[in-house]
Design a protein around this motif. Structure first.
Motif, mmCIF file in Angstrom:
data_model
loop_
_atom_site.group_PDB
_atom_site.id
_atom_site.type_symbol
_atom_site.label_atom_id
_atom_site.label_comp_id
_atom_site.label_asym_id
_atom_site.label_seq_id
_atom_site.Cartn_x
_atom_site.Cartn_y
_atom_site.Cartn_z
ATOM 1 N N LEU A 16 -14.898 32.742 -12.651
ATOM 2 C CA LEU A 16 -13.867 32.954 -11.646
ATOM 3 C C LEU A 16 -13.636 31.716 -10.784
ATOM 4 C CD1 LEU A 16 -14.706 36.590 -10.449
ATOM 5 C CD2 LEU A 16 -12.709 35.864 -11.783
ATOM 6 N N VAL A 17 -14.686 30.934 -10.539
ATOM 7 C CA VAL A 17 -14.568 29.795 -9.613
ATOM 8 C C VAL A 17 -14.603 28.459 -10.342
ATOM 9 C CG1 VAL A 17 -15.627 31.131 -7.755
ATOM 10 C CG2 VAL A 17 -17.061 29.655 -9.182
ATOM 11 N N HIS A 18 -14.409 28.465 -11.670
ATOM 12 C CA HIS A 18 -14.543 27.203 -12.396
ATOM 13 C C HIS A 18 -13.466 26.193 -12.021
ATOM 14 C CE1 HIS A 18 -11.372 28.852 -14.989
ATOM 15 N NE2 HIS A 18 -11.212 27.639 -15.471
ATOM 16 N N PRO A 56 -18.670 21.788 -12.278
ATOM 17 C CA PRO A 56 -19.876 22.521 -12.674
ATOM 18 C C PRO A 56 -21.179 21.952 -12.132
ATOM 19 C CG PRO A 56 -18.943 21.312 -14.534
ATOM 20 C CD PRO A 56 -17.934 21.277 -13.439
ATOM 21 N N MET A 57 -21.380 20.638 -12.217
ATOM 22 C CA MET A 57 -22.631 20.047 -11.745
ATOM 23 C C MET A 57 -22.766 20.180 -10.235
ATOM 24 S SD MET A 57 -24.029 19.191 -14.500
ATOM 25 C CE MET A 57 -23.622 18.858 -16.214
ATOM 26 N N THR A 58 -21.656 20.032 -9.538
ATOM 27 C CA THR A 58 -21.671 20.180 -8.087
ATOM 28 C C THR A 58 -21.942 21.625 -7.703
ATOM 29 O OG1 THR A 58 -20.089 18.354 -7.873
ATOM 30 C CG2 THR A 58 -20.340 19.818 -5.971
ATOM 31 N N VAL A 69 -33.884 24.436 -13.230
ATOM 32 C CA VAL A 69 -32.947 24.233 -12.118
ATOM 33 C C VAL A 69 -31.908 23.178 -12.460
ATOM 34 C CG1 VAL A 69 -32.737 23.531 -9.700
ATOM 35 C CG2 VAL A 69 -34.680 24.935 -10.432
ATOM 36 N N GLY A 70 -32.355 22.057 -12.988
ATOM 37 C CA GLY A 70 -31.436 20.946 -13.218
ATOM 38 C C GLY A 70 -30.553 21.090 -14.440
ATOM 39 N N CYS A 71 -31.039 21.808 -15.481
ATOM 40 C CA CYS A 71 -30.304 21.845 -16.750
ATOM 41 C C CYS A 71 -29.676 23.192 -17.074
ATOM 42 C CB CYS A 71 -31.239 21.448 -17.901
ATOM 43 S SG CYS A 71 -31.717 19.717 -17.906
ATOM 44 N N TYR A 131 -22.508 26.350 -16.593
ATOM 45 C CA TYR A 131 -21.276 26.135 -15.829
ATOM 46 C C TYR A 131 -20.376 25.124 -16.534
ATOM 47 C CZ TYR A 131 -23.549 28.554 -11.918
ATOM 48 O OH TYR A 131 -24.172 29.485 -11.129
ATOM 49 N N LEU A 132 -20.992 24.094 -17.125
ATOM 50 C CA LEU A 132 -20.217 23.096 -17.853
ATOM 51 C C LEU A 132 -19.550 23.719 -19.076
ATOM 52 C CD1 LEU A 132 -19.439 20.098 -18.025
ATOM 53 C CD2 LEU A 132 -21.519 19.720 -19.372
ATOM 54 N N ALA A 133 -20.259 24.599 -19.760
ATOM 55 C CA ALA A 133 -19.694 25.245 -20.941
ATOM 56 C C ALA A 133 -18.512 26.134 -20.583
ATOM 57 C CB ALA A 133 -20.778 26.064 -21.643
ATOM 58 N N LEU A 134 -18.565 26.789 -19.430
ATOM 59 C CA LEU A 134 -17.484 27.678 -19.017
ATOM 60 C C LEU A 134 -16.205 26.922 -18.682
ATOM 61 C CD1 LEU A 134 -19.478 30.204 -16.806
ATOM 62 C CD2 LEU A 134 -18.337 30.685 -18.977
ATOM 63 N N GLN A 135 -16.289 25.604 -18.577
ATOM 64 C CA GLN A 135 -15.090 24.817 -18.354
ATOM 65 C C GLN A 135 -14.240 24.721 -19.616
ATOM 66 O OE1 GLN A 135 -14.361 23.110 -15.240
ATOM 67 N NE2 GLN A 135 -16.026 24.414 -14.495
#
Length: 299
Positions: A29-31, A36-38, A80-82, A88-92
């Motif tokens: 919803l918020v992509h 994503p990283m932020t 946490v980092g990955c 989130y990156l994939a959902l882009q």
């Protein structure tokens, strides 16, 4: 030694998939509101502030964290980092159907990495449980119509989900390693805070690279603020607490099967948001996934 799967432990391991299903919905919803990283960095920064009153002692120079900093640095990198940053990156770029399909391989990766890297024996019950669990996920994805699976096409974004799944499998097995300092592991807030401290460093580097190499922007708004509050409290603090405790009780191999409840919960949440009633195939999928959990947990 791993304990028997009890109803209380099953509940502990069921809550994270429910919260992570909500995380996938919210992330989609918020992509367009935050890169994503932020988004991942902001999520864990809020989780850090939430845990600070409960676990500030672990940050002191003489705490039990620093002698084990390498262990927690790896946990922070993977968990946490990955893991969520890659999701989130994939959902882009990828579709929710593809993301869920690739993520359904978690139990298989749990068993494979446990056998290859941690010397764990894979039983016939676990293999059968994996097949049942994945079959349940496929029922959800196909909506009871197997022909729909033939229409799935993988895209580059799906590789991010696959990498996230592998990271999560390694993370879960590392959680199950014997504690060098039992006192730190018994304090759940301190144990999670120790991971977040290093995870913020990893996710901060990713966010910095995102802003340096690209041209991102953040659309600050109430929807984004509410989304950040949810993903920090639910999928981060509560889910990681329950998952860590569940993994310590029954081991990563059994716990991995519960992760396949995530697409089922995601389908139900999507149906709720769309005002649709559950279908018979949801019941079949639930039976298959739970059957896989029960079979894999047999001694």
């Amino acid at each position: 030694m791993n304990q028997r799967l009890t109803p209380a432990t099953a509940l502990l391991l069921t809550l994270p998939p429910l919260l992570w299903a909500g995380n996938a919905v919210v992330g989609r919803l918020v992509h367009e509101l935050a890169p994503p990283m932020t988004l991942n960095f902001l999520r864990w920064a809020l989780a850090f502030l939430i845990l600070l009153p409960l676990a500030h002692r672990v940050l002191r120079p003489g705490s039990a964290l620093w002698p084990q900093w390498r262990y927690f640095a790896v946990l922070g990198l993977l968990g946490v980092g990955c893991y969520n940053a890659l999701q989130y990156l994939a959902l882009q770029t990828s579709t929710p159907l593809n993301v869920t399909l690739v993520a359904a391989s978690v139990p298989v990766w749990m068993l494979a990495i446990g056998a290859v890297c941690f010397g764990q024996r894979v039983s016939r019950q676990q293999i059968l449980g994996a097949l049942l669990s994945v079959a349940g996920v496929l029922v959800v994805l196909s909506r009871g119509q197997w022909a729909l699976l033939a229409q799935v096409r993988l895209v580059p974004g799906d590789m991010y989900v696959l990498l996230a799944t592998v990271c999560w499998a390694f993370y879960s097995w590392l959680l199950a390693k014997p504690a060098k300092n039992p006192a730190l592991r018994q304090d759940w807030a301190a144990f999670l805070m120790a991971q977040i401290v290093f995870g913020l460093g990893w996710s901060g580097l990713s966010a910095a690279g995102e802003w340096t190499l690209g041209d991102p922007s953040i659309a600050w708004s109430w929807p984004l603020a509410l989304a950040l509050a949810y993903i920090a409290v639910g999928p981060a603090v509560l889910a990681y607490r329950c998952w860590g405790l569940g993994v310590q009780r029954v081991g990563p191999a059994v716990a991995g099967f519960f992760s396949n409840l995530t697409p089922l919960f995601a389908a139900l949440l999507s149906a709720a948001f769309l005002g649709e009633l559950p279908h018979p195939y949801h019941a079949l999928a639930f039976a298959l996934i739970v059957g896989g959990i029960v079979v894999s947990a047999q001694r």
